[in-house]
Scaffold this active site. Sequence first.
Site, PDB file in Angstrom:
ATOM      1  N   GLN A  75      -8.246 -11.446  15.087  1.00 34.19           N
ATOM      2  CA  GLN A  75      -9.141 -11.808  15.871  1.00 34.19           C
ATOM      3  C   GLN A  75      -9.324 -10.733  16.775  1.00 34.19           C
ATOM      4  O   GLN A  75      -8.855 -10.222  17.632  1.00 34.19           O
ATOM      5  CB  GLN A  75      -8.695 -12.598  17.403  1.00 34.19           C
ATOM      6  CG  GLN A  75      -9.075 -14.293  16.810  1.00 34.19           C
ATOM      7  CD  GLN A  75     -10.527 -14.804  16.359  1.00 34.19           C
ATOM      8  OE1 GLN A  75     -11.729 -13.734  17.801  1.00 34.19           O
ATOM      9  NE2 GLN A  75     -10.826 -15.388  15.923  1.00 34.19           N
ATOM     10  N   SER A  76      -8.751  -9.315  15.756  1.00 35.77           N
ATOM     11  CA  SER A  76      -8.667  -8.112  16.479  1.00 35.77           C
ATOM     12  C   SER A  76     -10.111  -7.509  17.245  1.00 35.77           C
ATOM     13  O   SER A  76     -11.237  -7.393  16.750  1.00 35.77           O
ATOM     14  CB  SER A  76      -8.869  -6.792  15.126  1.00 35.77           C
ATOM     15  OG  SER A  76      -9.240  -6.200  15.477  1.00 35.77           O
TER      16      SER A  76
END
Length: 331
Positions: A75-76
Amino acid sequence: MLLSRFPRIFLAHLPTPLERLDRLSALLGGPDIWIKRDDCTGLSTGGNKTRKLEFLMAEAQDAAADLVITQGATQSNHARQTAAFAARIGMDCHILLEDRTGSNNANYNANGNVLLDRLHGASVEKHPGGTDMAAAMESAAEAFRAKGRKVYIIPGGGSNPTGALGYVNCAFELVGQLNDRALVADHIVTATGSAGTQAGLITGLKAIHAGIPLLGFGVRAPKDRQEASVFALACGTAEKLGCPGMVDRHDVVADCAYVGGGYGIPSEATLEAVRLFARTEGILLDPVYSGKAAAGLIDYCRTGRFRAGERIVFLHTGGSAALFGYDSVLG
Ligand SMILES: *Cc1c(COP(=O)(O)O)cnc(C)c1O
């Protein structure tokens, strides 16, 4: 210290707003809490990486790159902002995602930032947790070069001296806003991860002798390691700016007591902070970074470490897109 000596693509919506959190300040009954809205930088749901990418992507363009490669956790937010920035300037983007949490939740793995990476046209490859991601980026780059592509590699979080220039600029911008409104800030607090945000801010604050202490709330590493990496990057940033030695080791302060179960794993205090900001101020935090920093801020207010009469500026670094990967704990 002149940032205009460095190539930059102006794309972020700046200055980001500086606002007083009336209801949260009243609710916590202690200090005067202000928020610097770097969640509103204007690129694909916003966030702090956009300021760094203004300098990094300009370097990529100057190097005649046609493809940028970067990496991050599943989930960067950094990966998503890089994909959007690349789309905006007509460059290709390849992203390596590391599974740091081991989650098999469908939304965590495909919704939120991951959905946006793909929507912006980036190609995505996934790696198991513990992969040497810098080495994986190098081998991906080699494969693209063999096909004739001109590759520019951006480190995780955009955290090198070039990227940190974006937060030197943010320090100047914030101090300018405080001056324009005759506001004295007693503390600035922010989340700290790959270190570029805190390193750039402290370098900028020291350069103009702002005299405002900066506190980073860690999201992954223990305090000694986090402070060491912020300090090393601040030194490198000051050197790049031609002002070596400007930041002292004791200027770099991180509190890593709010990490909870580990990177990307929200604690009860994280979730409470996300809900509190959403319900009292209508502001979206995230469960990985800003929610942990806000949990620290709230605890400091409740326990009197930040006192009534003090003015605190919370730098909101963004991340709301990740909420859609965390419906299982927030829903
Ligand atoms: C990357 C990120 C941070 C941490 O910033 P660093 O410069 O990596 O220390 C904080 N908040 C959000 C939402 C982020 O995406």
